[in-house]
Design a protein around this motif. Sequence first.
Motif, short mmCIF file in Angstrom:
data_model
loop_
_atom_site.label_atom_id
_atom_site.label_comp_id
_atom_site.label_asym_id
_atom_site.label_seq_id
_atom_site.Cartn_x
_atom_site.Cartn_y
_atom_site.Cartn_z
N ALA A 368 0.82 -1.21 0.00
CA ALA A 368 0.00 0.00 0.00
C ALA A 368 0.86 1.26 0.00
O ALA A 368 0.56 2.24 -0.70
CB ALA A 368 -0.93 -0.01 1.21
N VAL A 369 1.94 1.25 0.77
CA VAL A 369 2.82 2.43 0.83
C VAL A 369 3.64 2.56 -0.45
O VAL A 369 4.08 3.66 -0.81
CB VAL A 369 3.73 2.34 2.07
N ALA A 370 3.85 1.45 -1.17
CA ALA A 370 4.61 1.51 -2.42
C ALA A 370 3.93 2.39 -3.45
O ALA A 370 4.61 2.97 -4.31
CB ALA A 370 4.81 0.10 -2.97
N GLY A 371 2.61 2.50 -3.40
CA GLY A 371 1.90 3.36 -4.34
C GLY A 371 2.31 4.81 -4.24
O GLY A 371 2.72 5.43 -5.24
N GLY A 375 4.33 7.12 -6.92
CA GLY A 375 3.77 8.40 -7.34
C GLY A 375 4.76 9.54 -7.20
O GLY A 375 4.85 10.42 -8.07
N LEU A 376 5.52 9.54 -6.10
CA LEU A 376 6.53 10.59 -5.92
C LEU A 376 7.61 10.51 -6.98
O LEU A 376 8.05 11.53 -7.52
CB LEU A 376 7.14 10.47 -4.53
N VAL A 377 8.06 9.29 -7.31
CA VAL A 377 9.11 9.14 -8.32
C VAL A 377 8.63 9.61 -9.69
O VAL A 377 9.29 10.41 -10.37
CB VAL A 377 9.58 7.67 -8.38
N ALA A 405 1.22 11.91 -10.78
CA ALA A 405 1.67 11.26 -9.56
C ALA A 405 0.51 10.56 -8.85
O ALA A 405 0.65 9.43 -8.35
CB ALA A 405 2.32 12.28 -8.63
N LEU A 406 -0.64 11.21 -8.79
CA LEU A 406 -1.81 10.61 -8.14
C LEU A 406 -2.26 9.36 -8.88
O LEU A 406 -2.57 8.32 -8.25
CB LEU A 406 -2.94 11.64 -8.07
N SER A 407 -2.32 9.42 -10.20
CA SER A 407 -2.72 8.25 -10.98
C SER A 407 -1.73 7.10 -10.80
O SER A 407 -2.13 5.93 -10.67
CB SER A 407 -2.83 8.61 -12.46
N ALA A 408 -0.44 7.42 -10.77
CA ALA A 408 0.57 6.37 -10.57
C ALA A 408 0.46 5.76 -9.19
O ALA A 408 0.60 4.53 -9.03
CB ALA A 408 1.97 6.96 -10.78
N ALA A 409 0.21 6.57 -8.18
CA ALA A 409 0.09 6.05 -6.81
C ALA A 409 -1.08 5.08 -6.70
O ALA A 409 -0.98 4.01 -6.08
CB ALA A 409 -0.06 7.21 -5.82
N VAL A 410 -2.20 5.44 -7.32
CA VAL A 410 -3.39 4.58 -7.24
C VAL A 410 -3.16 3.28 -8.01
O VAL A 410 -3.43 2.18 -7.51
CB VAL A 410 -4.62 5.33 -7.77
N ALA A 411 -2.65 3.39 -9.26
CA ALA A 411 -2.52 2.20 -10.11
C ALA A 411 -1.48 1.24 -9.56
O ALA A 411 -1.74 0.03 -9.41
CB ALA A 411 -2.15 2.64 -11.53
#
Length: 434
Positions: A368-371, A375-377, A405-411
């Motif tokens: 979960a934290v990897a998302g 997103g930050l990267v 970033a938000l889309s990457a964190a969720v996906a």
Amino acid sequence: MTTPHDLIGPQPRPSDEELAAMPTVRIPWQRPLPRKAPRPGAPLVVAALINTGWATLISVSAMILLVLTARFTLGQKPNGAEVTVALAGWLLAHGAPLTAPIGKLAVAPLAVTLLAAWRLSRAGVHTARGIGARGSGSVLTAAYVAGAIGIVYGVIGFAVGLVVDRPGLAVTPWRAGLHLLVVGAAAAFIGSLRITGAVRTIARATPQLFRDAIRTGVVGALMVLGAGAGLCGLAVALNGSDALELFRAFPSGVAGQAGVTMVCLAFAPNFAVWASAYLLGPGFVIGSGTVVRAGGVVIGEMPPLPVLAGIPHAPLDNVLSSMLAVPLLLGSVAGFLLVRRRLRPRRTRAGDTVLPTPNWWRMLGSAAVAGPVAGLVIGAMTLAGSGRLDGGKPFPVGAVAWQTALSAAVAIGLGAVLAVAAACGRRWISDRPH
């Protein structure tokens, strides 16, 4: 005089089986030899000056080569102004905007940026090694090295800004120095952390949940960026005829074609980042009025670069829309790698192989934290590879960092969690008594 050997007489040589059965003779531990006193390292200032100067020379030389090739593209002969233009482009690669006759430029060529960051990271390695801090495990020493390199690099940026700032090519010197200080310190810190062994020091003080999350998030982000690069190359290949027409339209023959190739290579990481934003959903904009998203495309005026021939001219159909699931699948791959690493058999000091007991709740937390980590990267790469141009009227170029970033964190986070949950369910089913 009779010796004991003469009384006993010659003894037959033991056979190989008897030698193998004999007990092993243990040699007692001997005192270690006294270690030589370590040689004193070089002063930090001297090491930082030499290594930062060498890193600067390499990245500036690459920019000069790029500018010279671009001039040949336009059929112009070198006139001595290439160095100034190259230095301005070098500052632009570090995020320092400049004002040219065509307008304000604020889009960094990420290929030059990554080259400069790599050389600065190596400067951090060589500087820490030069002062004798290799393997010290000190985070503070690594920070000192990074700070020294950042200050030297910032001073170089300020001086270059003073040289470049002139009528027709305006740069803010203090802003250029600040950008180079931040980039130099951040890149050098990565290298100095590795060579001093401070990464292990930080890892020991970090909970395992966050260690796994950082590794999984970075792996997922890199895979999404790689998928964006592959999508960009595939799009250009599928529209090869249009790209070839744009390629042949440049003047100066072979020199012009080599020049446009160099320009496309300099911005190749930018295109990969924008393609990743397209896969993630937010899409990107380029040129005047060109908006590219999976749900809709608006084509306006664009620069005549062959790589831009790969931009789609229509929304994705039902078959191609499945590409939007690629970030979710890549997040699942990152989560699967996390599970595989945590379930890998480990060897004890005695040489025995032990199967670790899986902590599924901790792995779910790491996934979960990897998302957000991913997103930050990806958000940082999007922010570095996008910007604004002002060729008469300002317009953005690239993708919106926070949306990407938000889309990457969720996906990626959702994909990783699903992979860990699936592995947990499979293990639970296999462990149930039949």
